[in-house]
Design a protein around this motif. Structure first.
Motif, PDB file in Angstrom:
ATOM      1  N   THR A 327      47.702  45.436  46.362  1.00 34.50           N
ATOM      2  CA  THR A 327      48.581  45.432  45.407  1.00 34.50           C
ATOM      3  C   THR A 327      48.432  46.639  44.564  1.00 34.50           C
ATOM      4  O   THR A 327      49.339  47.685  44.466  1.00 34.50           O
ATOM      5  CB  THR A 327      49.277  44.655  44.509  1.00 34.50           C
ATOM      6  OG1 THR A 327      49.191  43.337  45.719  1.00 34.50           O
ATOM      7  CG2 THR A 327      50.338  44.868  44.151  1.00 34.50           C
ATOM      8  N   LYS A 328      47.806  46.606  44.233  1.00 31.62           N
ATOM      9  CA  LYS A 328      47.279  47.504  43.392  1.00 31.62           C
ATOM     10  C   LYS A 328      45.272  47.875  42.949  1.00 31.62           C
ATOM     11  O   LYS A 328      44.952  47.432  43.151  1.00 31.62           O
ATOM     12  CB  LYS A 328      47.810  47.670  41.782  1.00 31.62           C
ATOM     13  CG  LYS A 328      47.355  48.853  40.787  1.00 31.62           C
ATOM     14  CD  LYS A 328      48.074  48.221  39.664  1.00 31.62           C
ATOM     15  CE  LYS A 328      47.792  49.754  38.341  1.00 31.62           C
ATOM     16  NZ  LYS A 328      49.056  49.437  37.377  1.00 31.62           N
ATOM     17  N   THR A 329      45.116  49.400  42.830  1.00 31.93           N
ATOM     18  CA  THR A 329      43.610  49.095  42.323  1.00 31.93           C
ATOM     19  C   THR A 329      43.782  49.932  41.009  1.00 31.93           C
ATOM     20  O   THR A 329      44.232  50.902  40.599  1.00 31.93           O
ATOM     21  CB  THR A 329      43.146  50.407  43.268  1.00 31.93           C
ATOM     22  OG1 THR A 329      42.758  49.610  44.917  1.00 31.93           O
ATOM     23  CG2 THR A 329      41.256  50.675  43.315  1.00 31.93           C
ATOM     24  N   PHE A 330      42.312  49.756  40.941  1.00 30.09           N
ATOM     25  CA  PHE A 330      42.218  49.821  38.840  1.00 30.09           C
ATOM     26  C   PHE A 330      40.615  50.865  38.752  1.00 30.09           C
ATOM     27  O   PHE A 330      40.090  50.196  40.241  1.00 30.09           O
ATOM     28  CB  PHE A 330      42.209  48.695  37.703  1.00 30.09           C
ATOM     29  CG  PHE A 330      43.364  47.944  37.929  1.00 30.09           C
ATOM     30  CD1 PHE A 330      44.111  48.231  36.279  1.00 30.09           C
ATOM     31  CD2 PHE A 330      43.797  46.361  38.840  1.00 30.09           C
ATOM     32  CE1 PHE A 330      44.802  47.287  36.070  1.00 30.09           C
ATOM     33  CE2 PHE A 330      45.071  45.950  38.532  1.00 30.09           C
ATOM     34  CZ  PHE A 330      45.848  46.648  36.600  1.00 30.09           C
ATOM     35  N   LYS A 331      40.833  51.511  37.482  1.00 32.30           N
ATOM     36  CA  LYS A 331      39.683  52.143  37.888  1.00 32.30           C
ATOM     37  C   LYS A 331      38.388  51.011  37.157  1.00 32.30           C
ATOM     38  O   LYS A 331      39.215  50.466  36.643  1.00 32.30           O
ATOM     39  CB  LYS A 331      39.660  53.259  36.480  1.00 32.30           C
ATOM     40  CG  LYS A 331      40.837  54.526  37.178  1.00 32.30           C
ATOM     41  CD  LYS A 331      40.948  55.807  35.547  1.00 32.30           C
ATOM     42  CE  LYS A 331      41.353  57.085  36.210  1.00 32.30           C
ATOM     43  NZ  LYS A 331      41.832  57.489  35.334  1.00 32.30           N
ATOM     44  N   PHE A 332      37.027  51.368  37.138  1.00 34.81           N
ATOM     45  CA  PHE A 332      36.344  50.552  36.655  1.00 34.81           C
ATOM     46  C   PHE A 332      36.751  50.304  35.051  1.00 34.81           C
ATOM     47  O   PHE A 332      36.735  49.927  34.713  1.00 34.81           O
ATOM     48  CB  PHE A 332      35.021  51.426  37.057  1.00 34.81           C
ATOM     49  CG  PHE A 332      33.757  49.973  36.592  1.00 34.81           C
ATOM     50  CD1 PHE A 332      33.553  49.312  37.765  1.00 34.81           C
ATOM     51  CD2 PHE A 332      32.841  50.009  35.461  1.00 34.81           C
ATOM     52  CE1 PHE A 332      32.772  48.679  37.270  1.00 34.81           C
ATOM     53  CE2 PHE A 332      31.901  49.774  35.326  1.00 34.81           C
ATOM     54  CZ  PHE A 332      31.823  48.584  36.922  1.00 34.81           C
ATOM     55  N   GLU A 333      36.988  51.404  34.637  1.00 31.01           N
ATOM     56  CA  GLU A 333      36.657  51.211  32.819  1.00 31.01           C
ATOM     57  C   GLU A 333      38.370  49.885  32.632  1.00 31.01           C
ATOM     58  O   GLU A 333      37.649  49.783  31.385  1.00 31.01           O
ATOM     59  CB  GLU A 333      37.148  52.615  32.557  1.00 31.01           C
ATOM     60  CG  GLU A 333      37.543  53.650  32.866  1.00 31.01           C
ATOM     61  CD  GLU A 333      37.819  54.462  33.997  1.00 31.01           C
ATOM     62  OE1 GLU A 333      38.281  55.400  33.557  1.00 31.01           O
ATOM     63  OE2 GLU A 333      36.794  54.470  34.855  1.00 31.01           O
ATOM     64  N   ASP A 334      39.409  50.448  33.448  1.00 31.70           N
ATOM     65  CA  ASP A 334      40.107  49.377  33.051  1.00 31.70           C
ATOM     66  C   ASP A 334      39.879  47.603  33.924  1.00 31.70           C
ATOM     67  O   ASP A 334      41.056  47.546  34.140  1.00 31.70           O
ATOM     68  CB  ASP A 334      41.470  49.992  34.038  1.00 31.70           C
ATOM     69  CG  ASP A 334      42.007  51.139  32.654  1.00 31.70           C
ATOM     70  OD1 ASP A 334      41.421  51.413  32.029  1.00 31.70           O
ATOM     71  OD2 ASP A 334      41.848  51.865  34.329  1.00 31.70           O
ATOM     72  N   ALA A 335      38.848  47.395  34.090  1.00 31.37           N
ATOM     73  CA  ALA A 335      37.987  46.487  34.730  1.00 31.37           C
ATOM     74  C   ALA A 335      38.872  45.137  34.151  1.00 31.37           C
ATOM     75  O   ALA A 335      40.095  44.477  34.602  1.00 31.37           O
ATOM     76  CB  ALA A 335      36.768  45.965  34.633  1.00 31.37           C
ATOM     77  N   GLU A 336      39.512  45.107  32.308  1.00 32.56           N
ATOM     78  CA  GLU A 336      39.584  44.080  31.865  1.00 32.56           C
ATOM     79  C   GLU A 336      40.904  43.887  32.702  1.00 32.56           C
ATOM     80  O   GLU A 336      41.254  42.720  31.917  1.00 32.56           O
ATOM     81  CB  GLU A 336      38.926  43.865  30.565  1.00 32.56           C
ATOM     82  CG  GLU A 336      39.961  42.649  29.711  1.00 32.56           C
ATOM     83  CD  GLU A 336      39.275  42.873  28.167  1.00 32.56           C
ATOM     84  OE1 GLU A 336      38.754  41.660  27.534  1.00 32.56           O
ATOM     85  OE2 GLU A 336      38.507  43.407  27.871  1.00 32.56           O
ATOM     86  N   ARG A 337      41.918  44.994  32.225  1.00 28.62           N
ATOM     87  CA  ARG A 337      43.184  44.983  32.388  1.00 28.62           C
ATOM     88  C   ARG A 337      43.816  44.657  34.297  1.00 28.62           C
ATOM     89  O   ARG A 337      44.493  43.572  34.049  1.00 28.62           O
ATOM     90  CB  ARG A 337      43.775  46.124  32.097  1.00 28.62           C
ATOM     91  CG  ARG A 337      44.058  46.855  30.533  1.00 28.62           C
ATOM     92  CD  ARG A 337      44.339  48.554  30.838  1.00 28.62           C
ATOM     93  NE  ARG A 337      45.242  48.214  31.601  1.00 28.62           N
ATOM     94  CZ  ARG A 337      46.458  48.904  32.488  1.00 28.62           C
ATOM     95  NH1 ARG A 337      45.216  50.337  32.279  1.00 28.62           N
ATOM     96  NH2 ARG A 337      46.933  49.247  33.517  1.00 28.62           N
ATOM     97  N   GLY A 345      49.724  37.039  37.786  1.00 26.92           N
ATOM     98  CA  GLY A 345      50.122  36.267  38.883  1.00 26.92           C
ATOM     99  C   GLY A 345      50.831  38.095  39.530  1.00 26.92           C
ATOM    100  O   GLY A 345      51.451  37.786  40.195  1.00 26.92           O
ATOM    101  N   GLN A 346      49.680  38.730  38.879  1.00 22.60           N
ATOM    102  CA  GLN A 346      50.290  40.148  39.656  1.00 22.60           C
ATOM    103  C   GLN A 346      50.228  40.444  40.389  1.00 22.60           C
ATOM    104  O   GLN A 346      49.432  40.754  40.848  1.00 22.60           O
ATOM    105  CB  GLN A 346      50.567  41.083  38.529  1.00 22.60           C
ATOM    106  CG  GLN A 346      51.385  41.097  37.280  1.00 22.60           C
ATOM    107  CD  GLN A 346      50.809  42.258  36.197  1.00 22.60           C
ATOM    108  OE1 GLN A 346      50.528  43.000  36.394  1.00 22.60           O
ATOM    109  NE2 GLN A 346      51.394  41.792  34.446  1.00 22.60           N
ATOM    110  N   GLY A 347      51.036  40.947  42.186  1.00 21.43           N
ATOM    111  CA  GLY A 347      50.511  41.150  42.466  1.00 21.43           C
ATOM    112  C   GLY A 347      50.163  40.134  43.799  1.00 21.43           C
ATOM    113  O   GLY A 347      48.848  38.651  43.578  1.00 21.43           O
TER     114      GLY A 347
END
Length: 365
Positions: A327-337, A345-347
């Motif tokens: 569904t989505k790929t986060f940047k490493f620095e945004d891991a907590e998000r 329950g998103q995605g």
């Protein structure tokens, strides 16, 4: 790189419940001639990762000291030991994140997932794969064929869980299979069952949106339970989907007590029930139905011999479209998000890119 020009190993570390940090440590070194060091590129977030972040424990496994999270990963081979024959620097691989002892009776019988000395990533006290570099034996790194992306490689781990569940159920051509729970593992169980020749794959979940996706992914049909007794839901499902005496196979990927009861009741005599979802430690259980229908009950834990290899093949041959789940790929620095999004329950399947982002460099350390 650090100030001295040497590579550094940055990791996403759980310090305590909902308290995380980024920490730099030395790059892992080869400990055995058969070891490889992988530059991690993508890591999927599993429910167990979120549970450790949210609660600090899963059953007997308790986070007692800082631990690197993550275990669903892919990456690029950055270094190989002198006896490594199957891989070279630059190869794209899926990581099998548990190292068994290889010597106990379970390991020697091919059931290494049951090894009591298993060192499994992001299961206390062992660090996980949300890091720049990770070390594994070469036989636990599976080369990704041409056409299989590193993002897909990060989904090989949950797909292997599904492969093991379906193999435990002994799904065969023409089977009628019901899967409880339309999360990532439940969805993948349906896809693997279809690949094994199941004629009917019915997804069951309490969220209509998940069922809608399941029908587009692999399920031939779906069922939304009503707020009635499990036995009544079982009868309704059997009638609605023309299952006659009942389903051949039930796989529970939810862990919910109501699902367990419903699944037992809807099986035909002699049918097979496999438990994959982990819920409460103890639940009430419809033992009379199990006895009078002479059901086959099995547990399923992670994956064992051949499961990873088959999972890669199912992706490579297009039989399971794991990319549809991402569904989505986060940047490493945004891991907590990313963890917060999964908790909300998103995605369906959320990935975290490695510290080096989306660069797919196949260079060494």
């Amino acid at each position: 790189m650090g100030q001295n020009g040497k590579a550094e190993n940055i990791s996403f570390v759980l310090e305590d419940i909902k308290r995380v940090k980024f920490e730099t440590s030395p790059v892992p070194t080869l400990q055995d001639p058969h070891d490889v060091v992988i530059r991690v590129k993508f890591t999927g977030i599993c429910g167990s990762d979120v549970h450790y972040w949210d609660h600090g424990r899963i059953g007997q496994f308790v986070v007692e000291k800082p631990m690197v999270l993550g275990h669903e990963s892919s990456g690029i081979v950055a270094q190989v030991g002198p006896k490594v024959k199957s891989l070279k620097v630059g190869d794209a691989v899926a990581l099998e994140p548990g190292v068994p002892c290889r010597r106990c009776d379970d390991c020697k019988a091919g059931h290494y997932n049951l090894c009591s000395k298993m060192e499994f990533a992001a299961t206390p006290p062992y660090d996980g794969t949300l890091t720049r570099y990770y070390r594994l034996p070469e036989d636990l790194c599976y080369k990704l064929p041409e056409g299989v992306s590193l993002q897909e490689g990060a989904v090989v781990e949950p797909l292997s869980v599904a492969v093991h569940l379906v193999r435990q159920a002994q799904v065969s051509p023409g089977s009628a299979v019901v899967v409880f729970g339309a999360g990532p593992v439940g969805l993948l169980c349906g896809a693997v069952a279809r690949a094994f020749g199941a004629a009917k794959v019915i997804a069951v979940d309490i969220q209509a949106g998940r069922l809608e996706f399941a029908r587009t992914f692999a399920a031939t049909a779906s069922f939304l339970p009503s707020r009635v007794a499990p036995a009544e839901n079982a009868r309704a499902l059997v009638l609605e989907h023309g299952l006659g005496q009942g389903a051949d196979v039930v796989i529970d990927a939810s862990g919910a007590e109501a699902s367990v009861h419903t699944g037992i009741h809807l099986l035909r005599p002699g049918g097979t029930y496999v438990q994959g979802g982990m819920g409460r430690d103890e639940i009430n259980f419809p033992i009379m139905a199990v006895c009078t229908k002479e059901l086959n009950l099995k547990g399923s834990f992670r994956y064992s011999s051949g499961d990873y290899k088959l999972a890669v093949e199912l992706i490579a041959t297009g039989q399971v479209r794991v990319a549809d789940l991402i569904t989505k790929t986060f940047k490493f620095e945004d891991a907590e998000r990313a963890f917060e999004a999964v908790k909300a329950g998103q995605g369906i399947k959320t990935l975290i890119a490695g510290p080096d982002g989306h660069k797919h460099s196949r260079s060494s350390l």
